[in-house]
Design an enzyme around this catalytic site. Structure first.
Site, mmCIF file in Angstrom:
data_model
loop_
_atom_site.group_PDB
_atom_site.id
_atom_site.type_symbol
_atom_site.label_atom_id
_atom_site.label_comp_id
_atom_site.label_asym_id
_atom_site.label_seq_id
_atom_site.Cartn_x
_atom_site.Cartn_y
_atom_site.Cartn_z
ATOM 1 N N ASN A 9 0.854 -1.194 0.000
ATOM 2 C CA ASN A 9 0.000 0.000 0.000
ATOM 3 C C ASN A 9 0.894 1.249 0.000
ATOM 4 O O ASN A 9 1.698 1.441 0.920
ATOM 5 C CB ASN A 9 -0.897 -0.047 1.245
ATOM 6 C CG ASN A 9 -1.837 1.136 1.324
ATOM 7 O OD1 ASN A 9 -1.434 2.262 1.045
ATOM 8 N ND2 ASN A 9 -3.070 0.906 1.712
ATOM 9 N N ASP A 11 -0.101 4.489 -0.087
ATOM 10 C CA ASP A 11 -0.789 5.724 0.316
ATOM 11 C C ASP A 11 0.132 6.725 1.015
ATOM 12 O O ASP A 11 0.055 7.932 0.796
ATOM 13 C CB ASP A 11 -1.926 5.420 1.306
ATOM 14 C CG ASP A 11 -3.089 4.688 0.664
ATOM 15 O OD1 ASP A 11 -3.127 4.593 -0.580
ATOM 16 O OD2 ASP A 11 -3.951 4.201 1.413
ATOM 17 N N HIS A 12 0.991 6.196 1.893
ATOM 18 C CA HIS A 12 1.743 7.129 2.740
ATOM 19 C C HIS A 12 2.946 7.757 2.048
ATOM 20 O O HIS A 12 3.548 8.689 2.582
ATOM 21 C CB HIS A 12 2.086 6.479 4.075
ATOM 22 C CG HIS A 12 0.815 6.213 4.838
ATOM 23 N ND1 HIS A 12 -0.110 7.210 5.069
ATOM 24 C CD2 HIS A 12 0.277 5.074 5.326
ATOM 25 C CE1 HIS A 12 -1.151 6.690 5.693
ATOM 26 N NE2 HIS A 12 -0.946 5.400 5.860
ATOM 27 N N ARG A 20 4.151 18.839 1.530
ATOM 28 C CA ARG A 20 4.747 20.027 0.920
ATOM 29 C C ARG A 20 4.032 20.457 -0.366
ATOM 30 O O ARG A 20 4.438 21.414 -0.993
ATOM 31 C CB ARG A 20 6.229 19.764 0.605
ATOM 32 C CG ARG A 20 7.104 19.777 1.837
ATOM 33 C CD ARG A 20 7.221 21.184 2.392
ATOM 34 N NE ARG A 20 7.942 21.216 3.635
ATOM 35 C CZ ARG A 20 9.244 21.425 3.738
ATOM 36 N NH1 ARG A 20 9.985 21.585 2.676
ATOM 37 N NH2 ARG A 20 9.805 21.460 4.914
ATOM 38 N N HIS A 45 -5.650 3.723 -1.716
ATOM 39 C CA HIS A 45 -6.972 4.105 -1.214
ATOM 40 C C HIS A 45 -7.238 5.551 -1.605
ATOM 41 O O HIS A 45 -6.557 6.462 -1.129
ATOM 42 C CB HIS A 45 -6.968 3.943 0.320
ATOM 43 C CG HIS A 45 -8.283 4.213 0.982
ATOM 44 N ND1 HIS A 45 -8.437 4.081 2.353
ATOM 45 C CD2 HIS A 45 -9.487 4.590 0.513
ATOM 46 C CE1 HIS A 45 -9.695 4.379 2.678
ATOM 47 N NE2 HIS A 45 -10.353 4.697 1.575
ATOM 48 N N ARG A 47 -9.318 8.298 -0.857
ATOM 49 C CA ARG A 47 -10.292 8.672 0.177
ATOM 50 C C ARG A 47 -11.165 9.819 -0.311
ATOM 51 O O ARG A 47 -10.758 10.608 -1.166
ATOM 52 C CB ARG A 47 -9.567 9.081 1.469
ATOM 53 C CG ARG A 47 -8.859 7.923 2.153
ATOM 54 C CD ARG A 47 -8.288 8.364 3.489
ATOM 55 N NE ARG A 47 -9.343 8.562 4.463
ATOM 56 C CZ ARG A 47 -9.643 7.700 5.436
ATOM 57 N NH1 ARG A 47 -8.943 6.596 5.588
ATOM 58 N NH2 ARG A 47 -10.616 7.968 6.269
ATOM 59 N N ARG A 51 -6.938 12.856 1.057
ATOM 60 C CA ARG A 51 -5.851 13.311 1.943
ATOM 61 C C ARG A 51 -4.491 12.753 1.532
ATOM 62 O O ARG A 51 -3.467 13.318 1.871
ATOM 63 C CB ARG A 51 -6.147 12.948 3.397
ATOM 64 C CG ARG A 51 -5.994 11.496 3.731
ATOM 65 C CD ARG A 51 -6.062 11.263 5.229
ATOM 66 N NE ARG A 51 -7.370 11.507 5.766
ATOM 67 C CZ ARG A 51 -7.899 10.789 6.767
ATOM 68 N NH1 ARG A 51 -7.212 9.815 7.321
ATOM 69 N NH2 ARG A 51 -9.100 11.033 7.222
ATOM 70 N N GLU A 72 -8.694 0.562 -3.084
ATOM 71 C CA GLU A 72 -9.492 0.645 -1.851
ATOM 72 C C GLU A 72 -10.450 1.802 -1.967
ATOM 73 O O GLU A 72 -10.046 2.917 -2.318
ATOM 74 C CB GLU A 72 -8.581 0.907 -0.654
ATOM 75 C CG GLU A 72 -8.061 -0.331 -0.014
ATOM 76 C CD GLU A 72 -7.319 0.012 1.263
ATOM 77 O OE1 GLU A 72 -7.749 0.918 2.000
ATOM 78 O OE2 GLU A 72 -6.287 -0.600 1.493
ATOM 79 N N THR A 103 -8.243 3.367 8.556
ATOM 80 C CA THR A 103 -9.468 2.569 8.555
ATOM 81 C C THR A 103 -9.530 1.778 9.865
ATOM 82 O O THR A 103 -8.843 0.786 10.036
ATOM 83 C CB THR A 103 -9.484 1.635 7.329
ATOM 84 O OG1 THR A 103 -9.091 2.410 6.195
ATOM 85 C CG2 THR A 103 -10.854 1.062 7.088
ATOM 86 N N GLU A 153 -11.118 -9.331 3.120
ATOM 87 C CA GLU A 153 -9.831 -8.992 3.733
ATOM 88 C C GLU A 153 -10.090 -8.861 5.223
ATOM 89 O O GLU A 153 -10.905 -8.026 5.655
ATOM 90 C CB GLU A 153 -9.267 -7.699 3.137
ATOM 91 C CG GLU A 153 -7.924 -7.354 3.786
ATOM 92 C CD GLU A 153 -7.126 -6.299 3.029
ATOM 93 O OE1 GLU A 153 -7.221 -6.218 1.801
ATOM 94 O OE2 GLU A 153 -6.391 -5.565 3.713
ATOM 95 N N HIS A 193 -3.692 -4.681 7.786
ATOM 96 C CA HIS A 193 -3.782 -3.520 8.672
ATOM 97 C C HIS A 193 -2.852 -3.687 9.861
ATOM 98 O O HIS A 193 -2.990 -4.623 10.633
ATOM 99 C CB HIS A 193 -5.202 -3.227 9.170
ATOM 100 C CG HIS A 193 -5.393 -1.743 9.402
ATOM 101 N ND1 HIS A 193 -4.882 -1.106 10.496
ATOM 102 C CD2 HIS A 193 -5.949 -0.789 8.630
ATOM 103 C CE1 HIS A 193 -5.150 0.187 10.404
ATOM 104 N NE2 HIS A 193 -5.786 0.414 9.277
ATOM 105 N N GLY A 194 -1.902 -2.775 9.928
ATOM 106 C CA GLY A 194 -0.987 -2.736 11.073
ATOM 107 C C GLY A 194 0.115 -3.777 11.049
ATOM 108 O O GLY A 194 0.885 -3.881 12.011
HETATM 109 N N1 PXP Z 1 -5.885 -3.171 4.053
HETATM 110 C C1 PXP Z 1 -6.845 -2.219 4.109
HETATM 111 C C2 PXP Z 1 -8.199 -2.579 3.635
HETATM 112 C C3 PXP Z 1 -6.538 -0.913 4.576
HETATM 113 O O1 PXP Z 1 -7.515 0.012 4.633
HETATM 114 C C4 PXP Z 1 -5.221 -0.612 4.937
HETATM 115 C C5 PXP Z 1 -4.870 0.780 5.366
HETATM 116 O O2 PXP Z 1 -5.063 1.669 4.326
HETATM 117 C C6 PXP Z 1 -4.262 -1.624 4.840
HETATM 118 C C7 PXP Z 1 -4.622 -2.903 4.414
HETATM 119 C C8 PXP Z 1 -2.832 -1.381 5.189
HETATM 120 O O3 PXP Z 1 -2.721 -1.065 6.533
HETATM 121 P P1 PXP Z 1 -1.335 -0.534 7.095
HETATM 122 O O4 PXP Z 1 -1.063 0.750 6.385
HETATM 123 O O5 PXP Z 1 -1.586 -0.380 8.545
HETATM 124 O O6 PXP Z 1 -0.310 -1.582 6.765
#
Ligand code: PXP
Length: 245
Positions: A9, A11-12, A20, A45, A47, A51, A72, A103, A153, A193-194
């Site tokens: 993922n 996103d970050h 910036r 994702h 959103r 963001r 996502e 999430t 998932e 997640h996590g």
């Molecule tokens: N799976 C889903 C459905 C999520 O929403 C996220 C977070 O965006 C992740 C996996 C990944 O989670 P993490 O960024 O905590 O690894």
């Protein structure tokens, strides 16, 4: 045991870029690096508040990568329209609240069937595989199967956040049981997640799970040793927990 795919993922990467407002670092470049390092898919994702990932990112991502894109999305008409135009390999429906940091829990499928059903049918009708991000609760898994979802998932957030010991063991049992129930219902089972180097081995050892989606930990750890290195390390831990046939 079936091969365990790693979905990265990104996103970050966009979160850092947006701090910036420019173009650096690029989530597309990060996705290509992840692909080179052995990621089996890319997750992003879009959103409602944009963001991190933006509309132009998601289009560019789909164009740039050769591995599957897992899109996502919240269960809204706006996001269904984006998905139908984008045609990702899979759409993972997640709950979304503006004020949450991430999430925070699984999708409440039970009680929302009337709203989710037409949306799932539209996505499936366009050839998009539909995944529902749910807590590992039997009622939610049954409702997902009844709605015709291809994939569930399982939300691993509570497991990952629990201190090692009794509480984490209980969360693990819940996920292990959920994975068995989902597979018996004919659903493809993913988890995420996590997850981190510490928490991935036990989850990767569950034989019903065929894909893990990991973001925050990988992007954070990449600051220390680089994205390719952390992806290689994550892949090694996953493979070690799950010897190939
Ligand atoms: N799976 C889903 C459905 C999520 O929403 C996220 C977070 O965006 C992740 C996996 C990944 O989670 P993490 O960024 O905590 O690894």
């Amino acid at each position: 045991m079936e091969y365990l795919r790693l979905g990265v993922n990104i996103d970050h990467v966009a979160t850092v870029r947006n701090a910036r407002g420019g173009t650096h670092p690029s989530p597309i470049a990060a996705a290509l690096l992840a692909q080179k390092a052995g990621a089996d898919g890319i997750t992003a994702h879009l959103r409602e508040d944009r963001r991190h990932i933006r509309d132009d990112d998601i289009t560019a991502l789909k164009e740039a990568i050769d591995i599957p894109l897992n899109f996502e999305m919240a269960a809204t008409d706006e996001m269904v329209a984006v998905a139908l135009k984008l045609l990702p390999n899979a759409a993972c429906i997640v709950p979304e609240r503006r004020e949450e940091l991430t999430t925070e829990g699984g999708l409440a499928v039970t009680g929302q069937q009337a709203r989710l059903s037409p949306l799932i049918q539209q996505l499936k009708g366009a050839g998009i595989r539909v995944s529902l991000f749910v807590d590992a609760e039997e009622a939610e898994l049954r409702a997902a199967a009844d709605l015709g979802a291809d994939i569930v998932e399982l939300h691993t957030g509570r497991y990952c956040d629990s201190p090692a010991g009794n509480q984490r063991s209980q969360e693990y049992e819940r996920i292990a049981k959920g994975a068995q129930i989902a597979a018996a219902l004919g659903l493809e089972v993913h988890a995420g997640h996590g997850l981190s180097f510490e928490t991935v081995p036990e989850i990767a050892a569950l034989p019903e799970i065929v894909e893990l989606n990991i973001g925050h930990f990988l992007i954070g750890a990449a600051i220390y040793t680089g994205l390719e290195d952390v992806i290689l390390q994550m892949r090694q831990l996953m493979s070690r927990a799950r010897p190939a046939k």
